[in-house]
Write a protein that holds these residues in place. Structure first.
Motif, PDB file in Angstrom:
ATOM      1  N   LEU A  46       4.769   5.395   3.016  1.00  9.64           N
ATOM      2  CA  LEU A  46       4.076   6.608   3.442  1.00  9.64           C
ATOM      3  C   LEU A  46       4.749   7.802   2.775  1.00  9.64           C
ATOM      4  CD1 LEU A  46       3.681   5.933   7.279  1.00  9.64           C
ATOM      5  CD2 LEU A  46       2.105   5.368   5.420  1.00  9.64           C
TER       6      LEU A  46
ATOM      7  N   LEU B 139      -3.405  -0.562   6.395  1.00 11.55           N
ATOM      8  CA  LEU B 139      -1.997  -0.313   6.070  1.00 11.55           C
ATOM      9  C   LEU B 139      -1.065  -1.196   6.894  1.00 11.55           C
ATOM     10  CD1 LEU B 139      -2.084   3.576   5.814  1.00 11.55           C
ATOM     11  CD2 LEU B 139      -2.076   1.929   3.937  1.00 11.55           C
TER      12      LEU B 139
ATOM     13  N   CYS C 261       4.540  -1.145   3.074  1.00  9.54           N
ATOM     14  CA  CYS C 261       3.747   0.077   3.157  1.00  9.54           C
ATOM     15  C   CYS C 261       4.680   1.270   2.954  1.00  9.54           C
ATOM     16  CB  CYS C 261       3.049   0.174   4.509  1.00  9.54           C
ATOM     17  SG  CYS C 261       2.009   1.615   4.645  1.00  9.54           S
TER      18      CYS C 261
ATOM     19  N   LEU D 267      -7.788   3.513   8.353  1.00  9.53           N
ATOM     20  CA  LEU D 267      -6.662   3.135   7.507  1.00  9.53           C
ATOM     21  C   LEU D 267      -5.579   2.332   8.218  1.00  9.53           C
ATOM     22  CD1 LEU D 267      -6.181   6.280   5.276  1.00  9.53           C
ATOM     23  CD2 LEU D 267      -7.010   4.035   4.604  1.00  9.53           C
TER      24      LEU D 267
ATOM     25  N   GLN E  79       1.990   7.222  12.244  1.00 12.10           N
ATOM     26  CA  GLN E  79       2.805   6.825  11.097  1.00 12.10           C
ATOM     27  C   GLN E  79       3.824   5.762  11.489  1.00 12.10           C
ATOM     28  OE1 GLN E  79       3.915  10.105   8.324  1.00 12.10           O
ATOM     29  NE2 GLN E  79       2.982  11.375   9.921  1.00 12.10           N
TER      30      GLN E  79
ATOM     31  N   SER F 147       0.576  11.283   4.101  1.00  8.12           N
ATOM     32  CA  SER F 147       0.537  10.507   5.346  1.00  8.12           C
ATOM     33  C   SER F 147       0.589  11.378   6.601  1.00  8.12           C
ATOM     34  CB  SER F 147       1.673   9.487   5.382  1.00  8.12           C
ATOM     35  OG  SER F 147       2.926  10.142   5.430  1.00  8.12           O
TER      36      SER F 147
ATOM     37  N   ALA G 152       0.845  -1.192   0.000  1.00 12.91           N
ATOM     38  CA  ALA G 152       0.000   0.000   0.000  1.00 12.91           C
ATOM     39  C   ALA G 152       0.883   1.244   0.000  1.00 12.91           C
ATOM     40  CB  ALA G 152      -0.906   0.018   1.220  1.00 12.91           C
TER      41      ALA G 152
ATOM     42  N   ALA H 171       0.451   5.304   0.854  1.00  7.63           N
ATOM     43  CA  ALA H 171      -0.424   6.320   1.434  1.00  7.63           C
ATOM     44  C   ALA H 171       0.203   7.691   1.198  1.00  7.63           C
ATOM     45  CB  ALA H 171      -0.621   6.078   2.913  1.00  7.63           C
ATOM     46  N   ASP H 172      -0.418   8.464   0.323  1.00  6.87           N
ATOM     47  CA  ASP H 172       0.051   9.823   0.065  1.00  6.87           C
ATOM     48  C   ASP H 172      -0.539  10.757   1.125  1.00  6.87           C
ATOM     49  OD1 ASP H 172       1.323  11.930  -1.162  1.00  6.87           O
ATOM     50  OD2 ASP H 172      -0.087  12.076  -2.827  1.00  6.87           O
TER      51      ASP H 172
ATOM     52  N   ARG I 213     -10.457   8.794   9.801  1.00  7.53           N
ATOM     53  CA  ARG I 213      -9.526   8.482   8.715  1.00  7.53           C
ATOM     54  C   ARG I 213      -8.407   7.560   9.198  1.00  7.53           C
ATOM     55  NH1 ARG I 213      -6.930  13.608   6.854  1.00  7.53           N
ATOM     56  NH2 ARG I 213      -8.888  13.879   5.801  1.00  7.53           N
ATOM     57  N   THR I 214      -7.768   7.941  10.289  1.00  9.73           N
ATOM     58  CA  THR I 214      -6.636   7.170  10.791  1.00  9.73           C
ATOM     59  C   THR I 214      -7.078   5.814  11.319  1.00  9.73           C
ATOM     60  OG1 THR I 214      -5.514   9.227  11.350  1.00  9.73           O
ATOM     61  CG2 THR I 214      -4.652   7.217  12.347  1.00  9.73           C
TER      62      THR I 214
END
Length: 85
Positions: A47, A39, A45, A35, A63, A21, A16, A18-19, A31-32
């Protein structure tokens, strides 16, 4: 919408990306919290963020959790991380 409908589930993807991040800065946001399990369950992954880390270590923790800090023993405890930095 795809997560809430069950069309995207943890362990569905091998990798994955994740832009933006830096937007994953609070574990209690929808959201967090949505995800992170997805993720975190990938084998790889990435970020991406063009925004520098903010002044609060607590905003970096999600993160680091996604990248697997507890699996590799970097930081086992969020409170310890926050107090150290």
């Amino acid at each position: 919408m795809l997560v809430s409908s069950g069309k995207i589930v943890p362990s569905m993807f091998q990798c994955a990306i994740a832009d933006e991040s830096h937007m994953l800065k609070n574990m209690s946001t929808k959201r967090t919290s949505t995800l992170v399990p997805i993720l975190h369950s990938t084998n790889r992954c990435v970020l991406l963020s063009g925004t520098p880390a903010l002044a609060r270590p607590s905003e970096l923790w999600p993160q680091l959790k996604i990248l697997g800090t507890e699996r590799h023993g970097w930081w086992d405890d969020e409170e310890e991380f926050i107090n150290s930095y």
